[in-house]
Design an enzyme around this catalytic site. Sequence first.
Site, PDB file in Angstrom:
ATOM      1  N   SER A 167     -10.736  -0.322   2.738  1.00 17.67           N
ATOM      2  CA  SER A 167      -9.918  -0.570   3.970  1.00 17.67           C
ATOM      3  C   SER A 167      -9.360   1.006   4.406  1.00 17.67           C
ATOM      4  O   SER A 167      -8.836   1.480   3.681  1.00 17.67           O
ATOM      5  CB  SER A 167      -8.688  -1.248   3.886  1.00 17.67           C
ATOM      6  OG  SER A 167      -9.060  -2.512   3.166  1.00 17.67           O
ATOM      7  N   GLU A 209      -5.103   4.480   5.763  1.00 18.32           N
ATOM      8  CA  GLU A 209      -4.841   4.041   4.171  1.00 18.32           C
ATOM      9  C   GLU A 209      -5.397   5.096   3.217  1.00 18.32           C
ATOM     10  O   GLU A 209      -4.604   5.579   2.583  1.00 18.32           O
ATOM     11  CB  GLU A 209      -5.545   2.733   4.088  1.00 18.32           C
ATOM     12  CG  GLU A 209      -4.790   1.694   3.155  1.00 18.32           C
ATOM     13  CD  GLU A 209      -4.737   2.269   1.761  1.00 18.32           C
ATOM     14  OE1 GLU A 209      -3.936   2.371   0.956  1.00 18.32           O
ATOM     15  OE2 GLU A 209      -6.143   2.036   1.290  1.00 18.32           O
ATOM     16  N   ARG A 220       0.774  -1.360   0.010  1.00 21.04           N
ATOM     17  CA  ARG A 220      -0.033   0.331  -0.044  1.00 21.04           C
ATOM     18  C   ARG A 220       0.989   1.347  -0.024  1.00 21.04           C
ATOM     19  O   ARG A 220       0.509   2.196   0.736  1.00 21.04           O
ATOM     20  CB  ARG A 220      -0.718   0.149   1.145  1.00 21.04           C
ATOM     21  CG  ARG A 220      -1.958  -1.225   1.232  1.00 21.04           C
ATOM     22  CD  ARG A 220      -2.871  -0.647   0.174  1.00 21.04           C
ATOM     23  NE  ARG A 220      -4.254  -1.772   0.284  1.00 21.04           N
ATOM     24  CZ  ARG A 220      -4.116  -3.038  -0.123  1.00 21.04           C
ATOM     25  NH1 ARG A 220      -3.309  -3.554  -0.636  1.00 21.04           N
ATOM     26  NH2 ARG A 220      -5.301  -3.763  -0.145  1.00 21.04           N
TER      27      ARG A 220
HETATM   28  N1  EPU Z   1     -10.771 -10.417   9.935  1.00 20.32           N
HETATM   29  C1  EPU Z   1     -11.562 -10.626  11.191  1.00 20.32           C
HETATM   30  N2  EPU Z   1     -12.473  -9.591  11.305  1.00 20.32           N
HETATM   31  C2  EPU Z   1     -12.842  -8.585  10.539  1.00 20.32           C
HETATM   32  C3  EPU Z   1     -11.944  -8.460   9.176  1.00 20.32           C
HETATM   33  C4  EPU Z   1     -10.930  -9.357   9.000  1.00 20.32           C
HETATM   34  O1  EPU Z   1     -11.476 -11.444  11.959  1.00 20.32           O
HETATM   35  O2  EPU Z   1     -13.758  -7.658  10.671  1.00 20.32           O
HETATM   36  C5  EPU Z   1      -9.702 -11.382   9.743  1.00 20.32           C
HETATM   37  C6  EPU Z   1     -10.282 -12.453   8.778  1.00 20.32           C
HETATM   38  O3  EPU Z   1     -10.946 -13.519   9.163  1.00 20.32           O
HETATM   39  C7  EPU Z   1      -8.802 -12.945   8.244  1.00 20.32           C
HETATM   40  C8  EPU Z   1      -7.918 -11.633   8.248  1.00 20.32           C
HETATM   41  O4  EPU Z   1      -8.507 -10.843   9.302  1.00 20.32           O
HETATM   42  O5  EPU Z   1      -8.273 -13.913   8.898  1.00 20.32           O
HETATM   43  C9  EPU Z   1      -7.639 -10.986   7.268  1.00 20.32           C
HETATM   44  O6  EPU Z   1      -8.949 -10.582   6.452  1.00 20.32           O
HETATM   45  P1  EPU Z   1      -9.336 -10.266   4.909  1.00 20.32           P
HETATM   46  O7  EPU Z   1      -8.624 -11.546   4.080  1.00 20.32           O
HETATM   47  O8  EPU Z   1     -10.583  -9.844   4.857  1.00 20.32           O
HETATM   48  O9  EPU Z   1      -8.351  -9.296   4.526  1.00 20.32           O
HETATM   49  P2  EPU Z   1      -8.046  -7.802   5.120  1.00 20.32           P
HETATM   50  O10 EPU Z   1      -6.617  -8.217   5.587  1.00 20.32           O
HETATM   51  O11 EPU Z   1      -9.072  -7.460   6.116  1.00 20.32           O
HETATM   52  C10 EPU Z   1      -6.885  -7.009   2.831  1.00 20.32           C
HETATM   53  C11 EPU Z   1      -6.791  -5.664   2.204  1.00 20.32           C
HETATM   54  C12 EPU Z   1      -8.271  -5.676   1.378  1.00 20.32           C
HETATM   55  C13 EPU Z   1      -8.041  -6.818   0.218  1.00 20.32           C
HETATM   56  C14 EPU Z   1      -8.116  -8.131   1.048  1.00 20.32           C
HETATM   57  C15 EPU Z   1      -8.037  -9.343   0.381  1.00 20.32           C
HETATM   58  C16 EPU Z   1      -5.555  -4.048   3.374  1.00 20.32           C
HETATM   59  C17 EPU Z   1      -5.354  -2.945   4.208  1.00 20.32           C
HETATM   60  N3  EPU Z   1      -6.684  -4.575   2.985  1.00 20.32           N
HETATM   61  O12 EPU Z   1      -7.994  -6.848   3.749  1.00 20.32           O
HETATM   62  O13 EPU Z   1      -8.062  -4.381   0.502  1.00 20.32           O
HETATM   63  O14 EPU Z   1      -9.555  -6.861  -0.473  1.00 20.32           O
HETATM   64  O15 EPU Z   1      -6.884  -8.131   2.182  1.00 20.32           O
HETATM   65  O16 EPU Z   1      -6.702  -9.672  -0.132  1.00 20.32           O
HETATM   66  O17 EPU Z   1      -4.559  -4.639   2.852  1.00 20.32           O
HETATM   67  C18 EPU Z   1      -8.584  -2.235   0.380  1.00 20.32           C
HETATM   68  O18 EPU Z   1      -7.540  -1.769   0.340  1.00 20.32           O
HETATM   69  O19 EPU Z   1      -9.547  -1.069   0.263  1.00 20.32           O
HETATM   70  C19 EPU Z   1      -9.046  -3.419   0.438  1.00 20.32           C
HETATM   71  C20 EPU Z   1     -10.359  -3.712   0.663  1.00 20.32           C
END
Ligand code: EPU
Length: 335
Positions: A235, A331, A165
Amino acid sequence: MSSTILLEQELTQANTLGLPCRAERFAAPATLGELRDLLSLAQDRDWPLTVLGGGSNLILPERLPGLAIQPALRYWWLESQDNQTLVHVGAGVEWHPLVMALARRGLWGVENLALIPGHCGAAPIQNIGAYGVELCDVVAAVQVLFLDTGRPVTLTPEECAFGYRDSLFKGELQGRVVITGLTLRLSRTPQPRLAYGDLAQRVTANPTPLSIAEAVCSIRREKLPDPAILHNAGSFFKNPVVPPGQAQALLATSPDMPYFPLKDGHVKLAAGWLIDQCGLKGWRQDHFGVHERQALVLVHFGGGSADELLAFAEQVAAIVADRFGVVLEREPRLA
Ligand code: EPU
Protein backbone atom coordinates in the site's frame (compact mmCIF):
# COMPACT_ATOMS: atom_id res chain seq x y z
CA MET A 1 34.11 -10.75 15.53
CA SER A 2 33.36 -7.42 13.94
CA SER A 3 31.03 -6.78 10.99
CA THR A 4 32.46 -6.18 7.56
CA ILE A 5 31.79 -2.66 6.30
CA LEU A 6 31.20 -2.64 2.56
CA LEU A 7 31.92 0.57 0.65
CA GLU A 8 29.64 1.98 -2.04
CA GLN A 9 27.19 -0.89 -1.62
CA GLU A 10 24.48 -1.15 -4.27
CA LEU A 11 21.03 -1.31 -2.59
CA THR A 12 18.85 -1.31 -5.71
CA GLN A 13 18.06 -5.03 -5.24
CA ALA A 14 17.58 -4.48 -1.50
CA ASN A 15 14.42 -2.35 -1.76
CA THR A 16 11.23 -3.85 -3.18
CA LEU A 17 10.49 -0.60 -5.06
CA GLY A 18 13.72 -1.24 -7.00
CA LEU A 19 14.80 2.40 -6.68
CA PRO A 20 18.44 3.00 -7.56
CA CYS A 21 20.44 3.50 -4.36
CA ARG A 22 24.02 3.23 -3.21
CA ALA A 23 25.11 3.32 0.44
CA GLU A 24 28.42 5.01 1.20
CA ARG A 25 29.00 2.26 3.80
CA PHE A 26 26.90 -0.81 4.57
CA ALA A 27 27.03 -3.46 7.28
CA ALA A 28 24.79 -6.35 8.33
CA PRO A 29 25.65 -7.10 11.99
CA ALA A 30 24.77 -10.67 13.01
CA THR A 31 25.06 -10.16 16.78
CA LEU A 32 24.13 -7.47 19.28
CA GLY A 33 27.84 -6.98 20.02
CA GLU A 34 28.59 -6.29 16.35
CA LEU A 35 25.64 -3.90 16.16
CA ARG A 36 26.83 -2.01 19.25
CA ASP A 37 30.37 -1.73 17.85
CA LEU A 38 29.00 -0.28 14.61
CA LEU A 39 26.84 2.24 16.47
CA SER A 40 29.80 3.48 18.50
CA LEU A 41 32.00 3.64 15.39
CA ALA A 42 29.36 5.72 13.59
CA GLN A 43 29.09 7.93 16.66
CA ASP A 44 32.91 8.43 16.84
CA ARG A 45 33.20 9.19 13.11
CA ASP A 46 30.04 11.30 12.97
CA TRP A 47 28.55 9.12 10.22
CA PRO A 48 24.82 9.61 9.60
CA LEU A 49 23.05 6.29 10.27
CA THR A 50 20.26 4.60 8.33
CA VAL A 51 18.69 1.42 9.63
CA LEU A 52 17.26 -0.88 6.96
CA GLY A 53 14.89 -3.82 7.34
CA GLY A 54 13.79 -5.93 4.39
CA GLY A 55 13.39 -2.77 2.28
CA SER A 56 9.73 -3.47 1.57
CA ASN A 57 8.26 -0.27 3.01
CA LEU A 58 11.01 2.16 2.22
CA ILE A 59 11.73 4.90 -0.32
CA LEU A 60 15.47 5.16 -0.76
CA PRO A 61 17.37 8.17 -2.13
CA GLU A 62 20.01 7.66 -4.81
CA ARG A 63 22.78 7.90 -2.24
CA LEU A 64 22.79 7.10 1.47
CA PRO A 65 25.70 8.94 3.11
CA GLY A 66 27.39 7.61 6.26
CA LEU A 67 26.55 4.09 7.35
CA ALA A 68 23.52 1.95 6.46
CA ILE A 69 22.92 -0.93 8.86
CA GLN A 70 20.73 -3.94 8.13
CA PRO A 71 20.48 -5.99 11.33
CA ALA A 72 21.02 -9.68 10.52
CA LEU A 73 19.93 -10.94 13.95
CA ARG A 74 18.30 -14.14 12.70
CA TYR A 75 17.36 -16.18 15.78
CA TRP A 76 13.93 -17.19 16.98
CA TRP A 77 12.81 -19.47 19.79
CA LEU A 78 9.66 -20.42 21.64
CA GLU A 79 8.90 -20.19 25.35
CA SER A 80 5.79 -22.00 26.66
CA GLN A 81 3.68 -20.29 29.30
CA ASP A 82 0.52 -22.26 30.23
CA ASN A 83 -1.70 -22.10 27.13
CA GLN A 84 0.31 -19.30 25.62
CA THR A 85 3.56 -19.38 23.74
CA LEU A 86 6.01 -16.52 23.65
CA VAL A 87 8.03 -16.22 20.46
CA HIS A 88 11.35 -14.42 20.84
CA VAL A 89 12.52 -13.24 17.43
CA GLY A 90 15.49 -11.27 16.14
CA ALA A 91 15.02 -8.19 13.95
CA GLY A 92 16.66 -9.80 10.91
CA VAL A 93 14.22 -12.74 10.67
CA GLU A 94 11.97 -12.57 7.60
CA TRP A 95 8.35 -12.08 8.66
CA HIS A 96 6.47 -14.36 6.25
CA PRO A 97 8.52 -17.58 6.68
CA LEU A 98 8.25 -17.05 10.46
CA VAL A 99 4.44 -16.74 10.20
CA MET A 100 4.25 -19.98 8.21
CA ALA A 101 6.55 -21.82 10.64
CA LEU A 102 4.40 -20.70 13.60
CA ALA A 103 1.15 -21.54 11.80
CA ARG A 104 2.52 -25.04 11.01
CA ARG A 105 3.12 -25.52 14.73
CA GLY A 106 -0.58 -24.81 15.35
CA LEU A 107 0.04 -21.49 17.11
CA TRP A 108 -2.72 -18.87 16.75
CA GLY A 109 -2.18 -15.14 16.40
CA VAL A 110 -0.21 -14.17 13.29
CA GLU A 111 -1.87 -16.34 10.59
CA ASN A 112 -3.83 -13.35 9.14
CA LEU A 113 -0.50 -11.55 8.64
CA ALA A 114 0.89 -14.12 6.18
CA LEU A 115 2.76 -12.99 3.04
CA ILE A 116 3.57 -9.51 4.35
CA PRO A 117 7.08 -8.86 3.01
CA GLY A 118 9.90 -7.54 5.18
CA HIS A 119 11.90 -8.28 8.31
CA CYS A 120 10.48 -8.68 11.83
CA GLY A 121 12.42 -5.63 13.03
CA ALA A 122 10.41 -3.37 10.71
CA ALA A 123 7.02 -4.84 11.67
CA PRO A 124 6.43 -2.63 14.75
CA ILE A 125 7.37 0.60 12.96
CA GLN A 126 4.21 0.71 10.86
CA ASN A 127 2.32 -1.77 13.09
CA ILE A 128 1.81 -4.11 10.13
CA GLY A 129 -1.80 -5.17 9.69
CA ALA A 130 -4.02 -7.16 7.36
CA TYR A 131 -7.33 -9.03 7.38
CA GLY A 132 -8.50 -7.61 10.71
CA VAL A 133 -5.29 -8.21 12.70
CA GLU A 134 -2.46 -5.84 13.54
CA LEU A 135 0.95 -6.60 15.02
CA CYS A 136 -0.12 -4.77 18.22
CA ASP A 137 -2.72 -7.53 18.84
CA VAL A 138 0.05 -10.10 19.33
CA VAL A 139 3.19 -8.24 20.35
CA ALA A 140 4.27 -8.57 24.00
CA ALA A 141 7.49 -6.53 23.87
CA VAL A 142 9.88 -4.75 21.49
CA GLN A 143 13.62 -4.66 22.16
CA VAL A 144 15.65 -1.67 20.95
CA LEU A 145 19.13 -0.16 21.22
CA PHE A 146 19.50 3.60 21.39
CA LEU A 147 21.67 4.80 18.51
CA ASP A 148 23.57 7.43 20.52
CA THR A 149 24.47 5.38 23.60
CA GLY A 150 23.93 1.74 22.52
CA ARG A 151 21.66 1.37 25.59
CA PRO A 152 19.25 -1.62 25.35
CA VAL A 153 15.62 -1.01 26.34
CA THR A 154 12.60 -3.31 26.25
CA LEU A 155 9.36 -1.49 25.46
CA THR A 156 5.88 -2.66 26.40
CA PRO A 157 3.14 -2.52 23.73
CA GLU A 158 1.62 0.50 25.57
CA GLU A 159 4.94 2.34 25.41
CA CYS A 160 5.11 1.64 21.65
CA ALA A 161 1.92 3.75 21.19
CA PHE A 162 0.67 1.59 18.34
CA GLY A 163 -2.01 3.00 16.05
CA TYR A 164 -3.23 2.25 12.53
CA ARG A 165 0.02 1.98 10.49
CA ASP A 166 1.66 4.02 13.25
CA SER A 167 3.85 3.74 16.38
CA LEU A 168 6.33 5.60 18.56
CA PHE A 169 9.02 4.45 16.08
CA LYS A 170 7.47 6.78 13.47
CA GLY A 171 7.18 9.54 16.08
CA GLU A 172 9.31 10.32 19.13
CA LEU A 173 11.76 7.44 18.57
CA GLN A 174 12.20 7.99 14.82
CA GLY A 175 15.92 8.00 14.00
CA ARG A 176 16.83 7.39 17.67
CA VAL A 177 16.70 3.61 18.05
CA VAL A 178 17.32 0.41 16.15
CA ILE A 179 14.82 -2.38 16.80
CA THR A 180 16.75 -5.54 17.67
CA GLY A 181 13.96 -8.00 18.47
CA LEU A 182 10.32 -8.67 19.31
CA THR A 183 8.40 -10.92 21.61
CA LEU A 184 5.08 -12.21 20.26
CA ARG A 185 2.38 -13.75 22.45
CA LEU A 186 0.59 -16.57 20.60
CA SER A 187 -1.98 -19.08 21.75
CA ARG A 188 -2.69 -22.80 21.41
CA THR A 189 -6.43 -22.14 21.89
CA PRO A 190 -8.23 -21.77 18.54
CA GLN A 191 -9.12 -18.15 17.86
CA PRO A 192 -9.86 -17.71 14.14
CA ARG A 193 -10.45 -14.11 13.08
CA LEU A 194 -12.34 -14.30 9.82
CA ALA A 195 -14.57 -11.20 9.87
CA TYR A 196 -12.55 -9.18 7.30
CA GLY A 197 -13.80 -9.14 3.70
CA ASP A 198 -14.35 -12.55 2.14
CA LEU A 199 -11.79 -14.38 4.31
CA ALA A 200 -14.49 -16.54 5.97
CA GLN A 201 -15.61 -17.82 2.54
CA ARG A 202 -12.05 -18.73 1.65
CA VAL A 203 -11.30 -21.08 4.57
CA THR A 204 -12.54 -24.61 5.18
CA ALA A 205 -14.66 -25.63 8.21
CA ASN A 206 -12.62 -26.06 11.42
CA PRO A 207 -9.83 -23.82 10.20
CA THR A 208 -6.30 -24.15 11.51
CA PRO A 209 -3.70 -21.36 11.68
CA LEU A 210 -2.12 -22.95 8.61
CA SER A 211 -5.35 -23.10 6.56
CA ILE A 212 -6.06 -19.44 7.39
CA ALA A 213 -2.49 -18.39 6.52
CA GLU A 214 -2.81 -20.24 3.20
CA ALA A 215 -6.17 -18.55 2.44
CA VAL A 216 -4.64 -15.14 3.21
CA CYS A 217 -1.72 -15.95 0.89
CA SER A 218 -4.06 -16.86 -1.94
CA ILE A 219 -6.14 -13.65 -1.53
CA ARG A 220 -2.99 -11.52 -1.41
CA ARG A 221 -1.52 -13.27 -4.48
CA GLU A 222 -4.70 -12.47 -6.42
CA LYS A 223 -4.73 -8.77 -5.49
CA LEU A 224 -1.20 -7.65 -4.81
CA PRO A 225 1.73 -7.58 -7.24
CA ASP A 226 4.71 -9.76 -6.30
CA PRO A 227 7.64 -7.34 -5.78
CA ALA A 228 9.98 -9.96 -7.25
CA ILE A 229 8.14 -9.51 -10.56
CA LEU A 230 6.86 -5.90 -10.42
CA HIS A 231 8.55 -3.45 -8.04
CA ASN A 232 6.25 -2.04 -5.33
CA ALA A 233 6.05 -1.33 -1.60
CA GLY A 234 2.56 -2.66 -0.89
CA SER A 235 0.00 0.00 0.00
CA PHE A 236 1.47 3.35 -0.96
CA PHE A 237 -1.17 5.31 0.97
CA LYS A 238 -2.76 4.81 4.36
CA ASN A 239 -6.50 4.37 4.44
CA PRO A 240 -7.67 7.88 5.40
CA VAL A 241 -9.53 8.42 8.67
CA VAL A 242 -12.16 11.18 8.47
CA PRO A 243 -14.68 12.75 10.90
CA PRO A 244 -18.17 11.16 10.85
CA GLY A 245 -19.76 14.23 9.19
CA GLN A 246 -17.38 14.03 6.23
CA ALA A 247 -18.03 10.30 5.85
CA GLN A 248 -21.80 10.90 5.87
CA ALA A 249 -21.50 13.62 3.24
CA LEU A 250 -19.46 11.29 1.01
CA LEU A 251 -21.94 8.43 1.53
CA ALA A 252 -24.79 10.71 0.51
CA THR A 253 -23.26 11.06 -2.95
CA SER A 254 -21.49 7.64 -3.09
CA PRO A 255 -23.72 5.18 -1.18
CA ASP A 256 -21.60 2.18 -2.27
CA MET A 257 -18.40 3.59 -0.72
CA PRO A 258 -16.72 1.05 1.61
CA TYR A 259 -16.22 2.45 5.14
CA PHE A 260 -15.19 1.17 8.55
CA PRO A 261 -16.46 3.03 11.65
CA LEU A 262 -13.77 3.27 14.35
CA LYS A 263 -14.29 3.05 18.11
CA ASP A 264 -13.65 6.79 18.58
CA GLY A 265 -16.44 7.75 16.13
CA HIS A 266 -14.12 8.53 13.21
CA VAL A 267 -14.52 6.59 9.98
CA LYS A 268 -11.79 4.84 8.00
CA LEU A 269 -12.23 4.97 4.22
CA ALA A 270 -10.61 2.72 1.60
CA ALA A 271 -7.94 4.72 -0.22
CA GLY A 272 -7.85 2.03 -2.94
CA TRP A 273 -11.55 2.55 -3.61
CA LEU A 274 -11.18 6.36 -3.75
CA ILE A 275 -8.28 6.10 -6.24
CA ASP A 276 -10.15 3.47 -8.24
CA GLN A 277 -13.26 5.70 -8.45
CA CYS A 278 -11.11 8.44 -9.97
CA GLY A 279 -10.43 6.03 -12.84
CA LEU A 280 -6.74 5.75 -11.95
CA LYS A 281 -6.38 1.97 -11.74
CA GLY A 282 -3.76 1.02 -14.30
CA TRP A 283 -2.81 4.69 -14.91
CA ARG A 284 0.85 4.94 -15.94
CA GLN A 285 3.21 7.85 -16.34
CA ASP A 286 6.71 6.99 -17.54
CA HIS A 287 8.31 4.67 -14.98
CA PHE A 288 5.52 4.54 -12.40
CA GLY A 289 1.89 3.48 -12.32
CA VAL A 290 -1.15 2.62 -10.24
CA HIS A 291 -1.44 -1.17 -10.02
CA GLU A 292 -4.16 -2.56 -12.28
CA ARG A 293 -5.71 -4.86 -9.65
CA GLN A 294 -5.23 -2.85 -6.41
CA ALA A 295 -5.27 0.93 -6.77
CA LEU A 296 -3.62 1.44 -3.37
CA VAL A 297 -0.35 0.05 -4.70
CA LEU A 298 1.98 2.14 -6.84
CA VAL A 299 4.31 0.14 -9.07
CA HIS A 300 7.73 0.91 -10.55
CA PHE A 301 8.34 -0.39 -14.07
CA GLY A 302 12.09 0.30 -13.79
CA GLY A 303 14.32 3.21 -14.67
CA GLY A 304 12.66 5.73 -12.32
CA SER A 305 13.84 7.65 -9.26
CA ALA A 306 12.47 8.36 -5.79
CA ASP A 307 11.71 11.97 -6.76
CA GLU A 308 9.67 10.84 -9.77
CA LEU A 309 7.78 8.35 -7.60
CA LEU A 310 6.94 11.04 -5.03
CA ALA A 311 5.78 13.41 -7.79
CA PHE A 312 3.60 10.66 -9.30
CA ALA A 313 2.09 9.88 -5.87
CA GLU A 314 1.37 13.59 -5.36
CA GLN A 315 -0.59 13.66 -8.61
CA VAL A 316 -2.67 10.65 -7.51
CA ALA A 317 -3.34 12.25 -4.11
CA ALA A 318 -4.24 15.59 -5.74
CA ILE A 319 -6.80 13.94 -8.06
CA VAL A 320 -8.42 12.17 -5.07
CA ALA A 321 -8.40 15.39 -2.99
CA ASP A 322 -10.00 17.25 -5.88
CA ARG A 323 -12.79 14.70 -6.38
CA PHE A 324 -13.53 13.65 -2.78
CA GLY A 325 -11.91 16.33 -0.56
CA VAL A 326 -9.97 13.55 1.21
CA VAL A 327 -6.23 13.86 1.92
CA LEU A 328 -4.17 10.73 1.29
CA GLU A 329 -1.06 10.20 3.41
CA ARG A 330 1.98 8.28 2.21
CA GLU A 331 2.58 4.91 3.90
CA PRO A 332 6.20 3.85 3.07
CA ARG A 333 8.93 5.70 4.95
CA LEU A 334 11.57 7.91 3.37
CA ALA A 335 15.07 6.72 4.31
N1 EPU B 1 -11.06 -1.35 -3.37
C1 EPU B 1 -11.46 -0.93 -4.62
N2 EPU B 1 -10.52 -0.77 -5.60
C2 EPU B 1 -9.20 -1.01 -5.36
C3 EPU B 1 -8.78 -1.41 -4.09
C4 EPU B 1 -9.73 -1.58 -3.09
O1 EPU B 1 -12.64 -0.72 -4.86
O2 EPU B 1 -8.41 -0.83 -6.30
C5 EPU B 1 -12.07 -1.55 -2.33
C6 EPU B 1 -12.27 -3.04 -2.06
O3 EPU B 1 -13.21 -3.61 -2.92
C7 EPU B 1 -12.75 -3.04 -0.62
C8 EPU B 1 -12.01 -1.85 -0.01
O4 EPU B 1 -11.61 -1.01 -1.10
O5 EPU B 1 -14.12 -2.78 -0.58
C9 EPU B 1 -10.81 -2.26 0.82
O6 EPU B 1 -9.95 -3.01 -0.02
P1 EPU B 1 -9.05 -4.22 0.56
O7 EPU B 1 -9.85 -5.10 1.45
O8 EPU B 1 -8.33 -4.84 -0.58
O9 EPU B 1 -8.05 -3.53 1.53
P2 EPU B 1 -7.27 -2.14 1.46
O10 EPU B 1 -7.94 -1.19 2.35
O11 EPU B 1 -7.12 -1.76 0.03
C10 EPU B 1 -5.75 -2.76 3.48
C11 EPU B 1 -4.28 -2.68 3.82
C12 EPU B 1 -3.52 -3.80 3.12
C13 EPU B 1 -4.09 -5.13 3.62
C14 EPU B 1 -5.60 -5.18 3.29
C15 EPU B 1 -6.28 -6.39 3.87
C16 EPU B 1 -3.78 -0.36 4.26
C17 EPU B 1 -3.10 0.88 3.79
N3 EPU B 1 -3.73 -1.40 3.44
O12 EPU B 1 -5.86 -2.54 2.07
O13 EPU B 1 -2.17 -3.72 3.54
O14 EPU B 1 -3.44 -6.23 3.01
O15 EPU B 1 -6.25 -4.02 3.89
O16 EPU B 1 -6.35 -6.26 5.26
O17 EPU B 1 -4.31 -0.38 5.36
C18 EPU B 1 0.03 -2.90 2.99
O18 EPU B 1 -0.02 -2.23 4.02
O19 EPU B 1 1.03 -2.87 2.23
C19 EPU B 1 -1.13 -3.72 2.61
C20 EPU B 1 -1.17 -4.37 1.45
